[in-house]
Design an enzyme around this catalytic site. Structure first.
Site, mmCIF file in Angstrom:
data_model
loop_
_atom_site.group_PDB
_atom_site.id
_atom_site.type_symbol
_atom_site.label_atom_id
_atom_site.label_comp_id
_atom_site.label_asym_id
_atom_site.label_seq_id
_atom_site.Cartn_x
_atom_site.Cartn_y
_atom_site.Cartn_z
ATOM 1 N N TYR A 1 0.832 -1.202 0.000
ATOM 2 C CA TYR A 1 0.000 0.000 0.000
ATOM 3 C C TYR A 1 0.870 1.257 0.000
ATOM 4 O O TYR A 1 1.822 1.396 0.776
ATOM 5 C CB TYR A 1 -0.915 0.028 1.225
ATOM 6 C CG TYR A 1 -1.649 1.331 1.374
ATOM 7 C CD1 TYR A 1 -2.764 1.620 0.587
ATOM 8 C CD2 TYR A 1 -1.218 2.301 2.276
ATOM 9 C CE1 TYR A 1 -3.429 2.816 0.694
ATOM 10 C CE2 TYR A 1 -1.883 3.512 2.395
ATOM 11 C CZ TYR A 1 -2.983 3.775 1.594
ATOM 12 O OH TYR A 1 -3.634 4.974 1.700
ATOM 13 N N GLY B 1 -5.791 5.485 -0.025
ATOM 14 C CA GLY B 1 -7.162 5.490 0.464
ATOM 15 C C GLY B 1 -8.035 4.558 -0.355
ATOM 16 O O GLY B 1 -7.661 3.418 -0.647
#
Length: 514
Positions: free
Chosen positions: A57, A64
């Site tokens: 990530y 997000g």
């Protein structure tokens, strides 16, 4: 600018409150611990190898709710720049320089834990900015406190990459100007520097740390003001005695009682109940002197005790957060893994800021009630109305000043509504429950600074009352010290004069006592 004093090492051990105090108040420089820097290097190089053929990530994905979008290797560096620039959306007033310095210290400390995968250039540049008094312009509005204080920290990251504006030598200048003057090189993006810098609780934590400095100061001032009133009215000493307070098993209450005992130890004005009411026959049916004082005088340990306990626990939480790894994901090179979660969530600090602002609001309410006691001759029975040392009717004394104390206390009572339970979903509902920690910390600071205004008015009333009662030579040494230092700022007044500047002198003087 190299500071000629002993430095505080960051990374060698958890920073203590005293370490932070020395850096923020005594302006001690920071130094990066060698072993901690080694861990920063190892974390960075581990991540560089680990990301190959894996989905991590914020490194090779969007952010997000756009984390489902994979980012090509050739766009990954640009992704970090995009993150920083897009989140520089703060508004409102720039936050105070001490807040910014504390924020920077909190961010540096968490990065030095070695779990962020940031290139070592990032922590070295951040250290230089702190030591050279180059502070990013960071705005009060923007942070939700999960994923941390993204907007405020983005303005820090913007400066690290050489963009944006900074406070430098008393002016706001372009970052490039300050960097050129100091021969500093902007940080380049390598893997996840953007996310590592902006993702975390460092804004709320830094502002919370500054709030603690002032909260402890206000607690001391409130004890001092209370003690000086206790002397003025010739109170009995049992309400702040060890015997009475020790049977209530709260450390804060007993701490306040002990502080009052130390403050009043040499006062000539305090009475002993056993001497005046116990060891001689009382013939009057209606006693002239009060048997017990009003609650705002008699119950100071019970009122300020919870304030003291709240401040102490808030310190534990803020210092724990300061020494924590608060970004996401966590780069764990020792276990050869990357862990995704939510350490950026600021609920711990948000809740403590809300508790602190409630406590300081109660402290301000005590001050306001004590002001009312001093200004109301029907309550105190010994001081002219509004501590008016001029001609009653023609002169007004502190009548106008009381309005300011009352209205400011009322504002505190409204502002102390908790932010911790005021979550609003955002970020396409990815951030569906947030802490609002930066808001909580900033509103707490507003309450704290309001309280300086209120307590300054109280001390103005106290020293006027001492002059009217001619008690200068009978009050305790501690009281005399306060009286003397405040009278050096503002003279005794009989005629009606503008009070705004006098109040400001006392406020400024008290803020400098942190």
């Amino acid at each position: 600018m190299q500071k000629n004093m002993e430095s505080i090492k960051v990374g060698s051990a958890p920073l203590s409150y005293d370490d932070c105090y020395d850096i923020l108040v005594h302006d001690k420089p920071v130094e990066l611990d060698f072993d901690a820097m080694t861990k920063v290097y190892e974390s960075y190089y581990f991540l560089k190898e680990f990301i190959k053929n894996k989905v991590i990530y914020g490194v090779n994905t969007g952010f997000g709710p756009m984390a489902q979008y994979k980012i090509s290797s050739e766009d990954q560096v640009q992704l970090q720049y995009n993150l920083i620039r897009s989140h520089c959306s703060g508004s409102g007033n720039p936050i105070a320089l001490l807040n910014v310095k504390a924020l920077m210290l909190a961010r540096l400390n968490t990065l030095m834990c070695g779990y962020s995968g940031i290139h070592p250039d990032g922590v070295m540049l951040l250290k230089e900015l702190i030591n050279r008094d180059i502070y990013p312009v960071i705005y009060e509005h923007g942070g939700l406190g999960a994923s941390g204080d993204l907007v405020q920290l983005a303005h820090l990251a913007l400066v690290l990459i050489g963009e944006g504006e900074v406070h430098y030598k008393g002016e706001i200048v372009e970052t490039a100007v300050a960097f050129k003057a100091e021969d500093l090189k902007p940080l380049s993006m390598y893997i996840r520097e953007g996310l590592a810098i902006i993702n975390g609780t460092s804004a709320m934590c830094g502002i919370g740390l500054v709030n603690l400095l002032h909260a402890k100061n206000l607690q001391k001032l409130a004890v001092a003001a209370s003690c000086m009133i206790v002397e003025m009215v010739g109170s009995y000493d049992d309400h702040y005695s060890t015997e009475l307070n020790s049977v209530k098993r709260h450390p804060g209450q007993n701490h306040i009682a002990e502080a009052m005992q130390a403050f009043l130890t040499d006062s000539e004005l305090i009475k002993k109940r056993e001497k005046h009411l116990y060891n001689q026959p009382i013939k009057e049916n209606i006693l002239k002197d009060k048997v017990q004082e009003y609650y705002s005088i008699r119950c100071v340990p019970q009122i300020l005790g919870p304030v003291a306990d709240t401040i102490n626990y808030t310190e534990q939480v803020v210092i724990n957060e300061l020494n924590s790894v608060c970004d996401n994901p966590i780069i764990d090179y020792e276990n050869k893994n990357v862990f995704h979660g939510g350490n950026f969530h600021g609920d711990y600090v948000a809740l403590e800021m809300d508790k602190l602002k409630i406590a300081i609001t109660k402290l301000s309410m005590l001050c306001e009630r004590q002001i009312n006691f001093l200004l109301n001759d029907k309550l105190n029975g010994i001081i002219p109305p509004f501590v008016n040392l001029g001609t009653l009717g023609l002169n007004l004394g502190m009548q106008g000043v009381q309005f300011t104390a009352t209205s400011t206390t009322a504002e505190n009572q409204t502002l102390c509504f908790p932010m911790y339970v005021h979550s609003i979903p955002s970020n396409n509902d990815n951030q569906d429950i947030v802490s609002m920690g930066a808001n909580a910390a900033l509103i707490t600071q507003k309450i704290i600074f309001n309280t300086y205004e209120i307590i300054a008015i109280e001390f103005m009333a106290i020293i006027q009352a001492i002059d009217h009662l001619k008690l200068q030579d009978r009050i305790s040494k501690c009281s005399r010290d306060y009286y003397t230092e405040l009278r050096a700022l503002i003279p005794v007044f009989e005629q009606d004069t503008i009070k705004h500047k006098d109040q400001l002198k006392i406020i400024t003087h008290f803020k400098r006592r942190i």
